[in-house]
Design a protein around this motif. Structure first.
Motif, PDB file in Angstrom:
ATOM      1  N   LYS A  66       0.851  -1.178   0.000  1.00 44.84           N
ATOM      2  CA  LYS A  66       0.000   0.000   0.000  1.00 44.84           C
ATOM      3  C   LYS A  66       0.890   1.232   0.000  1.00 44.84           C
ATOM      4  N   GLY A  67       0.561   2.178  -0.890  1.00 48.59           N
ATOM      5  CA  GLY A  67       1.347   3.391  -0.958  1.00 48.59           C
ATOM      6  C   GLY A  67       1.009   4.189  -2.192  1.00 48.59           C
ATOM      7  N   PRO A  68       1.494   5.412  -2.267  1.00 51.79           N
ATOM      8  CA  PRO A  68       1.113   6.304  -3.377  1.00 51.79           C
ATOM      9  C   PRO A  68       1.549   5.811  -4.740  1.00 51.79           C
ATOM     10  N   ASP A  69       2.691   5.132  -4.843  1.00 51.48           N
ATOM     11  CA  ASP A  69       3.157   4.687  -6.152  1.00 51.48           C
ATOM     12  C   ASP A  69       2.188   3.706  -6.804  1.00 51.48           C
TER      13      ASP A  69
ATOM     14  N   ILE B  49      17.506 -21.871  -0.419  1.00 49.56           N
ATOM     15  CA  ILE B  49      17.684 -20.553   0.184  1.00 49.56           C
ATOM     16  C   ILE B  49      17.351 -20.626   1.670  1.00 49.56           C
ATOM     17  N   ARG B  50      17.706 -19.560   2.403  1.00 55.83           N
ATOM     18  CA  ARG B  50      17.316 -19.423   3.804  1.00 55.83           C
ATOM     19  C   ARG B  50      16.557 -18.111   3.961  1.00 55.83           C
ATOM     20  N   ILE B  51      15.441 -18.173   4.689  1.00 59.46           N
ATOM     21  CA  ILE B  51      14.681 -16.961   4.940  1.00 59.46           C
ATOM     22  C   ILE B  51      14.637 -16.679   6.431  1.00 59.46           C
ATOM     23  N   ASP B  52      14.481 -15.404   6.769  1.00 60.29           N
ATOM     24  CA  ASP B  52      14.452 -15.002   8.175  1.00 60.29           C
ATOM     25  C   ASP B  52      13.763 -13.651   8.293  1.00 60.29           C
ATOM     26  N   ASN B  53      13.345 -13.339   9.531  1.00 59.03           N
ATOM     27  CA  ASN B  53      12.829 -12.007   9.863  1.00 59.03           C
ATOM     28  C   ASN B  53      11.742 -11.534   8.894  1.00 59.03           C
ATOM     29  N   VAL B  54      10.712 -12.330   8.750  1.00 58.43           N
ATOM     30  CA  VAL B  54       9.576 -11.955   7.911  1.00 58.43           C
ATOM     31  C   VAL B  54       8.817 -10.856   8.651  1.00 58.43           C
ATOM     32  N   ARG B  55       8.616  -9.723   8.004  1.00 59.50           N
ATOM     33  CA  ARG B  55       8.101  -8.563   8.719  1.00 59.50           C
ATOM     34  C   ARG B  55       7.434  -7.587   7.756  1.00 59.50           C
ATOM     35  N   LEU B  56       6.786  -6.606   8.338  1.00 61.41           N
ATOM     36  CA  LEU B  56       6.293  -5.474   7.581  1.00 61.41           C
ATOM     37  C   LEU B  56       7.176  -4.284   7.877  1.00 61.41           C
ATOM     38  N   ILE B  57       7.417  -3.473   6.867  1.00 62.22           N
ATOM     39  CA  ILE B  57       8.229  -2.276   7.056  1.00 62.22           C
ATOM     40  C   ILE B  57       7.516  -1.076   6.459  1.00 62.22           C
ATOM     41  N   GLN B  58       7.921   0.078   6.935  1.00 67.43           N
ATOM     42  CA  GLN B  58       7.441   1.334   6.359  1.00 67.43           C
ATOM     43  C   GLN B  58       8.654   2.172   5.969  1.00 67.43           C
ATOM     44  N   PRO B  59       8.500   3.065   5.005  1.00 67.92           N
ATOM     45  CA  PRO B  59       9.675   3.754   4.455  1.00 67.92           C
ATOM     46  C   PRO B  59      10.281   4.756   5.431  1.00 67.92           C
ATOM     47  N   GLN B  60      11.606   4.834   5.393  1.00 66.18           N
ATOM     48  CA  GLN B  60      12.274   5.919   6.109  1.00 66.18           C
ATOM     49  C   GLN B  60      11.773   7.245   5.566  1.00 66.18           C
ATOM     50  N   SER B  61      11.660   7.317   4.252  1.00 66.20           N
ATOM     51  CA  SER B  61      11.083   8.487   3.586  1.00 66.20           C
ATOM     52  C   SER B  61      10.769   8.102   2.153  1.00 66.20           C
ATOM     53  N   LEU B  62       9.927   8.900   1.520  1.00 66.00           N
ATOM     54  CA  LEU B  62       9.582   8.685   0.125  1.00 66.00           C
ATOM     55  C   LEU B  62      10.231   9.762  -0.732  1.00 66.00           C
ATOM     56  N   ASP B  63      10.764   9.355  -1.867  1.00 70.08           N
ATOM     57  CA  ASP B  63      11.372  10.285  -2.809  1.00 70.08           C
ATOM     58  C   ASP B  63      10.265  10.945  -3.629  1.00 70.08           C
ATOM     59  N   GLN B  64      10.002  12.197  -3.378  1.00 76.35           N
ATOM     60  CA  GLN B  64       8.929  12.891  -4.070  1.00 76.35           C
ATOM     61  C   GLN B  64       9.225  13.108  -5.552  1.00 76.35           C
TER      62      GLN B  64
ATOM     63  N   ARG C  24       6.528  -0.263 -17.311  1.00 77.75           N
ATOM     64  CA  ARG C  24       6.091  -1.561 -16.811  1.00 77.75           C
ATOM     65  C   ARG C  24       6.380  -1.716 -15.315  1.00 77.75           C
ATOM     66  N   SER C  25       7.530  -1.256 -14.858  1.00 76.08           N
ATOM     67  CA  SER C  25       7.820  -1.219 -13.424  1.00 76.08           C
ATOM     68  C   SER C  25       8.517   0.094 -13.125  1.00 76.08           C
ATOM     69  N   ASN C  26       8.003   0.817 -12.149  1.00 72.18           N
ATOM     70  CA  ASN C  26       8.477   2.166 -11.863  1.00 72.18           C
ATOM     71  C   ASN C  26       9.809   2.168 -11.127  1.00 72.18           C
ATOM     72  N   PRO C  27      10.491   3.309 -11.096  1.00 74.69           N
ATOM     73  CA  PRO C  27      11.664   3.437 -10.233  1.00 74.69           C
ATOM     74  C   PRO C  27      11.241   3.292  -8.777  1.00 74.69           C
ATOM     75  N   PRO C  28      12.142   2.889  -7.888  1.00 77.15           N
ATOM     76  CA  PRO C  28      11.787   2.802  -6.472  1.00 77.15           C
ATOM     77  C   PRO C  28      11.431   4.176  -5.910  1.00 77.15           C
ATOM     78  N   SER C  29      10.305   4.245  -5.228  1.00 76.51           N
ATOM     79  CA  SER C  29       9.931   5.503  -4.572  1.00 76.51           C
ATOM     80  C   SER C  29      10.402   5.542  -3.123  1.00 76.51           C
TER      81      SER C  29
END
Length: 785
Positions: free
Chosen positions: A155-158, A209-224, A166-171
């Protein structure tokens, strides 16, 4: 298992999220520890510190065990072995007992740590499902010998912006690797996320592969400004540095001089002038390409009678090198499509507007216009690289001005502005490259100006377009399917074949003809998707649909009475008149499915019969190679129909190799077959999207190419494989559909990717020896020796 309620990282204390994790919640999105504690238990994720594999983690052709953490992290991790050597798909999913409710989080992403200690990269397909049945699809690569964190925004503005890319730059401003968007719903119901899947598909070896620390994150900031000033004057990224990035016209010209001194003008030693294997058996020469079985393997035979395996590059043309600029003109000044036009919009060249339209030029999308740091004036010599698209498949705007940075770079590189001279130089260098890299031919979608150069074999292409009636499979990704029982379709097929023949002029260098491409014939998996053409057509009125009328005729012929049809189908259709007028079918029994299968094969058989007749009428000496099936758009009925009429059956297959896990049907068909498209790409090119198959680097692109081609060469039914495509997609997406892939052998500055070229040259040099000598022990049904 033991759950943790903290969202941003399992190693963090709730009151010190920012300090410990480096992930802060901006403004209104900031969430207190008390609020977190009030959220439902289904919101908790995993750190694998318990003694058992969490039951919410579901495995598919995979084995999971708890192991010690990776070298730079403490605690446990979940090791997952993906059994893809013997299975077509394998993966794992996160499936809570009740859907996750993440509706209060604002902008957020799903994240996890993945370590890959193996020597091969792993390409994952990711799919998030909500409770309503909507899916959100992404993909990414885990490099060999790596340990990183990967995330994708839920979920987010992008997700609400249509950019035409087809795929945007990282916001997000993050040190983590974002997982690239592919297709599907961007507006998932985040109050009810049902599961999240990670799958590997169509690879030749087991992955781990090995997976770890499955989590949700929120951005430090968004590049306007993440969508602004993306492109420099050469069409390259302004925001990324990468090997081979060009900073001056002088560099372009120096590269051209250095490369020109090492290119060859003739096929490799041991090959005929057509590229056939002169050290192999001498077969009957007919003066044109044909097919034959040699020692149990299908092969093409070149005009001089030598075995021939087609390895080459498709889409060698400038039609797909332009990108939408965000400018438009008054439509009254733009010439519209002429009646009887034979060329689809995305196959046209630049197609510029007339000079009379220029005064009406205006910004139609500031979002697109602001992506470019430079565009020339129309009066500038580089202004000759502007074009126009009257329609697009997907994008930010429905039509508009385009610009080809690639063609502009050719002008700079060769110091030529005259179009005829520039294109002649481009064609000369391109063929020299093909021969130097060891290719035996071009693939599909080659600029017809190459057809009479008599230097390397090629495949011609045609499209059957017009106002004939259509049918629907329920998918129709590129366009609805033609109604081959409509007389107008036959007329248009003959017009198309005549045009192709006019371009080819009977040349022996033409291997054959592809007509149409990647039509949505149907997809195995369910009755509805497999037989969508039949089900949807049965719902229509026979007066308006020639195919429906044909279906009515066949069912009347089989059952003779409506009562017999009702008895077999378990339906209550009152009369043949009602059946002809349209019936909606929602439940299906075995007798019905059997009839659906026969009707689908009859429909597709008519299509291939008509097209073959058209091709052979005008080009009797050339091969007809079908319609290039996409693996997502074909069924057994369609393949059988094609095998009856095509000289060679063609498939576009974007995976990491071919094997009997998918291609088991080739033995049953026993028909010469060809791969019309495959590719891979990587982010170290400076582009925003690797392509449909992700590699970890340019070196890994070469490794993946080698593995794919060896699997094709070793398969007794394949007679060739073509890479898609010659030139990278534009950074801001090709004009027609926004594809922005690193899938070229050359970049937007016409710079070859050396690691890929080196790997390809090595494969091509040993092509025939492997095919006809060491490959003799190839496993049946597509395996490798």
């Amino acid at each position: 298992m033991r759950y943790r309620i903290l969202l941003l990282a399992f190693t963090c204390f709730a009151g010190a999220l920012v300090a410990a994790c480096g992930e802060r919640l901006d403004g209104q999105q900031q969430t207190s520890a008390a609020q977190l504690d009030k959220r439902p238990i289904g919101e908790a994720l995993w750190d694998f510190e318990d003694t058992a594999v969490p039951p919410e983690i579901k495995l598919h052709n995979a084995v999971a065990t708890l192991v010690g953490g990776t070298t730079d992290k403490s605690g446990q991790a979940l090791n997952i072995k993906l059994q893809t050597e013997n299975h077509y798909t394998a993966g794992f999913s996160f499936s809570p007992q009740s859907p996750w409710d993440w509706s209060e989080l604002g902008t957020f992403a799903f994240a996890l740590d993945i370590a890959n200690q193996q020597p091969s990269s792993v390409h994952f397909y990711v799919k998030a499902h909500d409770q309503q049945g909507k899916t959100h699809n992404r993909s990414f690569v885990v490099p060999e010998r790596s340990d990183n964190t990967y995330f994708f925004e839920l979920k987010g503005p992008d997700l609400g912006v249509e950019t035409g890319i087809r795929s945007n730059p990282p916001s997000w401003e993050s040190e983590y690797q974002d997982i690239i968007f592919r297709y599907g719903a961007k507006d998932l119901d985040v109050s009810a996320i049902a599961r999240i899947e990670f799958n590997v598909v169509g690879v030749l070896e087991d992955k781990e592969i090995r997976i770890d620390n499955v989590r949700l994150i929120q951005p430090q900031s968004l590049d306007q400004d993440y969508l602004k000033d993306l492109v420099d004057a050469f069409g390259q990224s302004t925001k990324r540095e990468f090997a081979g990035k060009v900073d001056s016209v002088a560099t372009l010209r120096q590269q051209a001089e250095e490369e020109g001194s090492i290119l060859r003008e003739q096929p490799l030693e041991g090959r005929s002038r057509f590229g056939g294997w002169t050290q192999g058996p001498k077969l009957d020469a007919t003066g044109f390409f044909r097919t034959q079985k040699v020692d149990g393997k299908w092969t093409l035979v070149d005009p001089e009678g030598y075995p021939f395996f087609s390895t080459g590059i498709a889409n060698v043309r400038l039609a797909n090198t332009s990108t939408i600029t965000g400018y438009d003109f008054d439509q009254g000044a733009v010439p519209q499509r002429a009646p009887g036009d034979l060329t689809p919009e995305d196959s046209l060249g630049l197609n510029p507007v007339p000079d009379a339209a220029l005064p009406s030029r205006h910004i139609s999308s500031s979002l697109r216009a602001e992506m470019f740091t430079w565009l020339p004036d129309y009066g500038d010599p580089l202004g000759e690289n502007f074009g126009y698209r009257r329609e697009v498949h997907t994008g930010a705007i429905p039509r508009g001005e385009t610009f080809s940075f690639y063609r502009a770079n050719l002008q700079r590189k060769y110091r030529v502005t005259d179009d005829e001279q520039l294109m002649a130089k481009w064609r000369e260098v391109t063929i020299d490259r093909m021969l130097s890299w060891g290719f035996t031919s071009f693939g599909n979608w080659i600029d017809p100006d190459y057809y009479q150069m008599d230097r390397i074999p090629y495949f011609a292409n045609g499209w059957i377009i017009g106002n004939f009636k259509t049918v629907s499979s329920g998918n129709d990704y590129w366009s609805p399917l033609p109604d081959p029982f409509d007389p107008l379709f036959k007329a248009r097929a003959f017009i198309t074949a005549e045009q192709v023949a006019r371009e080819v002029q009977g040349s022996p260098w033409c291997v054959g003809v592809f007509i149409d491409n990647e039509k949505s014939w149907g997809q195995e998996g369910s009755t509805e998707t497999r037989f969508g053409i039949v089900i949807n057509t049965l719902s229509r009125d026979a007066v308006e649909s020639p195919t429906k009328a044909e279906f009515v005729r066949l069912m009347q012929e089989k059952y003779t009475s409506i009562e017999r049809l009702n008895s077999a189908w378990d339906t209550q259709i009152s009369s043949w008149e009602q059946f002809s007028g349209g019936v909606a079918l929602a439940s299906f029994n075995p007798a019905m499915v059997e009839d659906f299968s026969a009707l689908l094969e009859h429909y597709t058989g008519q299509y291939f019969k008509v097209v073959r007749a058209a091709v052979k009428h005008f080009m009797p000496d050339h091969l007809y190679l079908g319609a290039r099936f996409a693996d997502w758009g074909m069924t057994p009925e369609v393949r059988r129909a094609a095998a009856k009429h095509a000289d060679v059956v063609s498939y576009n297959y974007y995976k990491e190799g071919v094997s009997g896990k998918f291609w088991h049907f080739l033995e049953t068909l026993d028909k010469p077959s060809i791969i019309g498209e495959f590719h891979n790409g990587a982010l170290d090119s400076g582009l925003l999207n690797p392509g449909l198959i992700h590699a970890s680097s340019q070196v890994d692109r070469g490794k993946k190419y080698t593995e794919y081609m060896h699997s094709v060469i070793d398969n007794p039914w394949f007679v060739g494989a073509h890479w898609f495509q010659y030139i990278d997609s534009p950074l801001t997406g090709r004009a027609y559909d926004g594809e922005n892939y690193n899938v070229g052998f050359v970049s937007v500055t016409d710079t070859p990717y050396a690691p890929l070229v080196d790997a390809v040259t090595h494969v091509n040099k040993s092509l025939y020896q492997r095919r006809f000598t060491s490959g003799k022990q190839a496993v049946a049904q597509g395996g490798t020796p």
